[in-house]
Design a protein around this motif. Sequence first.
Motif, PDB file in Angstrom:
ATOM      1  N   GLU A 127      37.609  29.716  63.396  1.00  0.00           N
ATOM      2  CA  GLU A 127      38.959  30.173  63.738  1.00  0.00           C
ATOM      3  C   GLU A 127      38.906  31.295  64.773  1.00  0.00           C
ATOM      4  O   GLU A 127      37.832  31.856  65.032  1.00  0.00           O
ATOM      5  CB  GLU A 127      39.693  30.622  62.455  1.00  0.00           C
ATOM      6  CG  GLU A 127      39.774  29.497  61.436  1.00  0.00           C
ATOM      7  CD  GLU A 127      40.470  29.888  60.134  1.00  0.00           C
ATOM      8  OE1 GLU A 127      41.282  30.834  60.136  1.00  0.00           O
ATOM      9  OE2 GLU A 127      40.194  29.223  59.114  1.00  0.00           O
ATOM     10  N   VAL A 176      40.459  34.957  66.306  1.00  0.00           N
ATOM     11  CA  VAL A 176      41.190  36.213  66.140  1.00  0.00           C
ATOM     12  C   VAL A 176      41.573  36.690  67.541  1.00  0.00           C
ATOM     13  O   VAL A 176      40.702  36.886  68.398  1.00  0.00           O
ATOM     14  CB  VAL A 176      40.323  37.278  65.432  1.00  0.00           C
ATOM     15  CG1 VAL A 176      40.983  38.645  65.502  1.00  0.00           C
ATOM     16  CG2 VAL A 176      40.078  36.870  63.986  1.00  0.00           C
ATOM     17  N   THR A 181      42.885  27.211  64.715  1.00  0.00           N
ATOM     18  CA  THR A 181      43.662  28.200  63.953  1.00  0.00           C
ATOM     19  C   THR A 181      43.523  29.568  64.603  1.00  0.00           C
ATOM     20  O   THR A 181      42.411  30.050  64.823  1.00  0.00           O
ATOM     21  CB  THR A 181      43.184  28.261  62.497  1.00  0.00           C
ATOM     22  OG1 THR A 181      43.329  26.969  61.913  1.00  0.00           O
ATOM     23  CG2 THR A 181      44.003  29.274  61.709  1.00  0.00           C
ATOM     24  N   HIS A 182      44.670  30.186  64.933  1.00  0.00           N
ATOM     25  CA  HIS A 182      44.699  31.508  65.564  1.00  0.00           C
ATOM     26  C   HIS A 182      45.269  32.550  64.603  1.00  0.00           C
ATOM     27  O   HIS A 182      46.152  32.236  63.796  1.00  0.00           O
ATOM     28  CB  HIS A 182      45.590  31.489  66.814  1.00  0.00           C
ATOM     29  CG  HIS A 182      45.020  30.761  67.984  1.00  0.00           C
ATOM     30  ND1 HIS A 182      44.857  29.383  68.014  1.00  0.00           N
ATOM     31  CD2 HIS A 182      44.573  31.224  69.188  1.00  0.00           C
ATOM     32  CE1 HIS A 182      44.347  29.036  69.196  1.00  0.00           C
ATOM     33  NE2 HIS A 182      44.167  30.128  69.915  1.00  0.00           N
ATOM     34  N   HIS A 183      44.799  33.773  64.726  1.00  0.00           N
ATOM     35  CA  HIS A 183      45.337  34.911  63.985  1.00  0.00           C
ATOM     36  C   HIS A 183      45.790  35.977  64.988  1.00  0.00           C
ATOM     37  O   HIS A 183      45.169  36.159  66.034  1.00  0.00           O
ATOM     38  CB  HIS A 183      44.276  35.499  63.052  1.00  0.00           C
ATOM     39  CG  HIS A 183      43.735  34.505  62.067  1.00  0.00           C
ATOM     40  ND1 HIS A 183      44.274  34.357  60.799  1.00  0.00           N
ATOM     41  CD2 HIS A 183      42.732  33.590  62.167  1.00  0.00           C
ATOM     42  CE1 HIS A 183      43.599  33.409  60.163  1.00  0.00           C
ATOM     43  NE2 HIS A 183      42.663  32.931  60.966  1.00  0.00           N
ATOM     44  N   HIS A 232      52.732  37.656  65.532  1.00  0.00           N
ATOM     45  CA  HIS A 232      52.882  38.033  64.120  1.00  0.00           C
ATOM     46  C   HIS A 232      53.716  39.298  63.950  1.00  0.00           C
ATOM     47  O   HIS A 232      53.996  39.703  62.822  1.00  0.00           O
ATOM     48  CB  HIS A 232      51.508  38.228  63.465  1.00  0.00           C
ATOM     49  CG  HIS A 232      50.763  39.457  63.918  1.00  0.00           C
ATOM     50  ND1 HIS A 232      50.435  39.680  65.242  1.00  0.00           N
ATOM     51  CD2 HIS A 232      50.288  40.526  63.228  1.00  0.00           C
ATOM     52  CE1 HIS A 232      49.786  40.823  65.338  1.00  0.00           C
ATOM     53  NE2 HIS A 232      49.692  41.355  64.146  1.00  0.00           N
ATOM     54  N   VAL A 254      41.079  40.435  57.960  1.00  0.00           N
ATOM     55  CA  VAL A 254      41.075  38.993  58.247  1.00  0.00           C
ATOM     56  C   VAL A 254      39.650  38.499  58.471  1.00  0.00           C
ATOM     57  O   VAL A 254      39.259  37.425  57.972  1.00  0.00           O
ATOM     58  CB  VAL A 254      41.969  38.678  59.476  1.00  0.00           C
ATOM     59  CG1 VAL A 254      41.738  37.253  59.971  1.00  0.00           C
ATOM     60  CG2 VAL A 254      43.441  38.882  59.127  1.00  0.00           C
TER      61      VAL A 254
END
Length: 305
Positions: A30, A32, A59-61, A65, A84
């Motif tokens: 993933e 970040v 999948t991105h964080h 947000h 995370v």
Amino acid sequence: MEKCLIAIVGPTAIGKTALSIKLANYFRTEIVSADSRQFFKEMQIGTAAPTPTELAAATHHFIHHKSIEDQYNVGAFEKDALEVLEQLFNIHDVVIMVGGSGLYVDAVIYGLDRFPEVDSNIRLSLNKQLETEGLETLQKKLKALDPESYKNIAIDNPQRVIRALEICMGSGKPYSSFLNKEKVQRPFKTITIGLTAEREVIYNRINQRVDLMVQHGLIDEVKTLQDKQHLNALNTVGYKEVFKYLEGDWSLDFALSEIKKNSRRFAKRQLTWFRKKEDTMWFDFETPLDIIIDYINSTLKNKSN
């Protein structure tokens, strides 16, 4: 295998997002994001945030947000990102971090520098001076008190300028003298990959990206934020120039030329920041993916021995 963070850095418009997705797919992991402008959900086109297709590819964080109304800084990001990463390293041996915000990248890899407490009235006074006299006055003051910080920080960001000035004035020492002290030890290793190109190529890519932003609706996006333009998050390249156009101060052509010019200046500062890190391995932006993967794999193997 020892846990490893692969950080992808470099100037704006160089192709960091595309590479990070390819690496995330290769390592089945993933991403970040450490791009402080892409945190805000209201700012999508002007920050060149990953597209819905790109977000779906891995999948991105830390993309969209937060709201521009939220108070969010590098200290909060460091804490959130480490939490995370701890969760991700329970599942993956490798995690990808990508971003052009050098301070935010460094916060995760090295930890933040620690500064002395200073009188809060200094910041209030500097904010008032910003309102009455403008940013240029504060920039000149910083140049006189701390030429090194003037050269290296995001000088067009009022928050960064005021932060540096309040430390200079409150401590009697240059802001830069508190930087790069002993760093914390992280429970993971880091491999930093830098993407670069000839200056002319970088500048052409920036100009093309700005033209694409306009085609994709930049002006309309900024219009929806016009009544929020006093917020610090919007005092950034791509938004502040369009506000000038919308208010009738500038023509559209001039506003767009200013976005391109300020983006080029931003890219130059990014490269100055990232090139100070001796442990970064630099690749031309057109380097074949398998060469970068071979380098990462051989480095991972060496780090685990």
